[in-house]
Enzyme design. Structure first.
Site, PDB file in Angstrom:
ATOM      1  N   HIS A 105      -3.007   8.295   5.982  1.00  5.76           N
ATOM      2  CA  HIS A 105      -3.264   6.952   5.449  1.00  5.76           C
ATOM      3  C   HIS A 105      -4.693   6.568   5.834  1.00  5.76           C
ATOM      4  CE1 HIS A 105      -2.338   3.068   3.884  1.00  5.76           C
ATOM      5  NE2 HIS A 105      -2.449   2.461   5.038  1.00  5.76           N
ATOM      6  N   CYS A 145       0.797  -1.235   0.000  1.00  4.67           N
ATOM      7  CA  CYS A 145       0.000   0.000   0.000  1.00  4.67           C
ATOM      8  C   CYS A 145       0.828   1.282   0.000  1.00  4.67           C
ATOM      9  CB  CYS A 145      -0.968  -0.030   1.169  1.00  4.67           C
ATOM     10  SG  CYS A 145      -2.011  -1.496   1.120  1.00  4.67           S
ATOM     11  N   HIS A 153      -9.820   2.241  -0.042  1.00  2.00           N
ATOM     12  CA  HIS A 153      -8.365   2.108   0.024  1.00  2.00           C
ATOM     13  C   HIS A 153      -7.899   1.501  -1.299  1.00  2.00           C
ATOM     14  CE1 HIS A 153      -4.366   1.396   1.153  1.00  2.00           C
ATOM     15  NE2 HIS A 153      -4.517   0.748   2.285  1.00  2.00           N
TER      16      HIS A 153
END
Lengths: 266, 406
Positions: free
Chosen positions: B289, B163, B326
């Protein structure tokens, strides 16, 4: 480019527990699993086979360089990464619960080996993981040289791939698992193995020097060839792949460490 | 830690994005301003309930030259390249094809097609005839479409650190420019929805059954999205948004849990500020994040609060994952583009889903907007954290913010 120095090399493949053994070319059938000694026991039990190969090769290279994995920036290059675990996970999708094991899932990312090395050595610094298909070795060395151009004095770069698992094993010419590692430095230090003076587009017809089966078609064959040239004391251009107009070559000049030979002072 | 001695900002001369909010920058900016989420119930056949940030199932097929690359990754990449194609081709003419690098990023690549090929092999004993392992699963699957659309032919690589991938692509591209290996770089990437990540995050009990709610007391997991975007970074040029600095670090803690004090996150943010040559008080926005998992958000909020210190009341802290989900490997480029839209549009989107704020996070004194804020944003920091403890922070700035302390 500004020249960079190679201060350590390492390699692990089935049959070959070191760069010197690989260069000598005599396989030891007892070498079947990478020992990955830098992982504590519990971490080693969870580590993927690729992560173990990478740890073994990187450990050998930093020992030769007199460096520590706890302090060096870490670059992992792989064409296919954790493809074995990724495909194992797919079998679980058709089981009743339909979920993979959590450990298998977090071990399936491309940067798994870099992460295990960071965790084992408590290195909170830079690490990265990258790929560029057939251009993986050449592109990774460009990234490594660019890192040395910042204020990074030295780093370890590892190249690793395992065979693609069934049913995808027929999608590529077969090759054996292997991991190679180089410690690269901006300054020569007391005992450089070699100076890497250029990274340039090479003769389009050049191919990585023949490695012999089962490594000829390894996606990181150019890195295996580079390690072998360094161990054998061969100066000059080393083709990194891929064949064709995008192929790069590295140009090596021998250093004092190489002239003494890595086997002489393990 | 990588932090050169002098700040060296680079102009970002074009941006593009596709995600659940839309397929053009204008559509995406409109949804952000309006506080409109792109999350919806997941249409994948799965043995559990979840939401996703999906694009339409039917995307245009690639041109004939890329037929062997025809994966959802390739289709999303081509869609994401539409707004970038003309400026990227102009950069290729300006600098020469061999001087324009490609630093792409993805976490899962074309694994959706590999999953389907695997399933078909289980049923029939044969892989689908059109399946091309290297050009779909492999990393050429994203690099080749970028080459084909833009004509760029410099160094090409794919960062894949889960990620943090496309955040780190900015750092890698910046190094290629600084070292002289390239004069421009096309930075970005895409990830697609697939069984591997939907089922994998479910196995970690990290998926929310509904839309994710970063920083909220009611958050119960993340929502996966798909899409991505690209940025054109050049050695020099005019731009509304500049890359001021990047910082990369490792947690050295656990494969899938963040460091309990957010140590690695803090190291990455500090390194980015050092590389940008700026102080924390010069930030206007942190795009966190902020995944919406119980563990990430409280740890990250603590790390951001510790970093901001007395500047906290002046710095908006948001997560945009309530809009897009996400995007995993393409979260970094997506959230950089969204931060760029805040800089060019003079607004901070609401941190969607954050109300009611988690008490433990509220106590940190962060300014987490629950409604759109109309305010100038001159410098924004965007965080991305990944499996294996791979962390990156990217700082973007407006024209005129670029010379900060240079």
């Amino acid at each position: 480019m500004t020249p960079v120095y190679v201060t350590g090399v390492g390699l692990w493949a089935p049959g070959f527990a070191s760069a010197a053994a690989f260069t000598a070319g005599v396989a030891d059938p007892a070498v079947t699993t990478a020992r990955a000694e830098l992982y504590p026991g519990a971490l080693r039990r969870r580590a993927s086979p690729l992560s173990c190969m990478v740890a073994s090769a990187a450990g050998e290279a930093v020992a030769q360089a007199g460096a520590a994995l706890s302090e060096l920036p870490f670059v992992l290059a792989s064409a296919y990464g954790e493809i074995g675990i990724s495909v194992e996970m797919m079998a679980s999708f058709e089981e009743p619960e339909g979920l993979p094991s959590p450990t298998r899932f977090h071990n399936s990312v491309h940067n798994t080996a870099a992460a295990y090395v960071s965790i084992a050595t408590q290195n909170r610094g830079f690490s990265t993981a990258l790929s560029a298909g057939e251009e993986t070795v050449a592109a990774t060395l460009c990234e490594a040289v660019a890192l040395l151009h910042e204020d990074v004095p030295a780093l370890v770069v590892t190249f690793a791939d395992e065979p693609t698992p069934p049913p995808f094993d027929r999608c590529r010419p077969p090759y054996a698992a292997a991991a190679a590692a180089l410690v690269l430095a901006a300054a020569p230090g007391p005992r450089p193995l070699a100076r890497l003076t250029a990274l340039r587009r090479g003769d389009p017809s050049a191919r990585p020097a023949p490695l012999g089966q089962p490594f000829t078609h390894h996606p990181c064959a150019g890195a295996l060839a580079l390690v072998r040239a360094l161990c054998a004391g061969l100066a000059g251009p080393v083709a990194l792949g891929p064949p064709g107009p995008r192929g790069l070559e590295a140009v090596l000049e021998l250093g004092p460490g190489l002239l003494r030979g890595p086997e002489a002072d393990p | 830690m990588v932090h050169p001695p002098t700040p060296a900002p680079y102009p970002i001369t074009a941006l593009s994005a596709v995600n659940a909010l839309g397929t053009t920058l204008a559509a995406i900016a409109g949804a952000l301003r309006a506080g409109r989420s792109g999350l919806a119930p997941c249409t994948f056949p799965l043995p559990f309930q979840t939401f996703t940030g999906a694009l339409p199932a039917d995307l245009p097929a690639p041109p004939a030259a890329l037929r062997s690359h025809d994966s959802r990754q390739c289709r999303l990449a081509l869609l994401a390249l539409e707004e970038l194609a003309a400026p990227a081709r102009a950069a290729v003419r300006r600098w020469g094809a061999a001087r324009v690098a490609i630093v792409a990023a993805t976490s899962t690549g074309g694994i959706l097609e590999t999953e389907r090929a695997y399933a078909e092999h289980r049923r029939t004993g044969a892989l689908p005839p059109a399946f091309d392992f290297d050009r779909m699963q492999g990393f050429p699957g994203i690099v080749d479409p970028v080459r084909a659309v833009t004509g760029a032919d410099g160094v090409a690589l794919v960062i894949s650190t889960a990620c943090s991938s496309s955040g780190k692509a900015f750092a890698s591209a910046r190094r290629l420019l600084r070292s002289g290996a390239a004069d421009a770089a096309i930075v970005g990437g895409v990830d697609t929805l697939c069984d591997t990540t939907l089922r994998g995050f479910a196995s970690l009990q990290a998926l929310s059954p509904g839309p994710c709610r970063p920083f909220s007391a009611r958050r119960d997991g993340l929502t996966i999205g798909e899409g991505g975007g690209f940025a054109l970074l050049e050695r020099e040029g005019d731009a509304a948004v500049w890359l001021l600095g990047t910082g990369e670090s490792s947690d050295a803690h656990h494969m899938s849990h963040p460091h309990p004090e957010g140590l690695g996150a803090r190291l990455a943010m500090e390194a980015a500020l050092r590389q940008a040559g700026m102080g924390v008080g010069e930030l206007d926005l942190v795009n966190a994040h902020g995944t919406g998992t119980p563990a990430n958000d409280v740890v990250e909020a603590g790390a951001i609060a510790a970093l901001l210190g007395e500047a906290a009341p002046r710095v908006s802290v948001i997560s945009t994952k309530g809009y897009t989900g996400h995007l995993l490997g393409s979260a970094g480029i997506t959230e950089a583009v969204l931060s760029g839209l805040s800089i060019t549009g003079g607004f901070v989107p609401a941190s969607l889903g954050a109300a009611p704020l988690d008490e433990a996070i509220a106590l940190r004194g962060l300014r987490i907007p629950l409604a759109t804020e109309l305010r100038p944003v001159r410098r924004a920091l965007s965080n991305s954290f990944a499996f294996g403890g791979s962390n990156v922070a990217v700082i973007l700035g407006a024209t005129g913010a670029r010379g900060a302390r240079a």
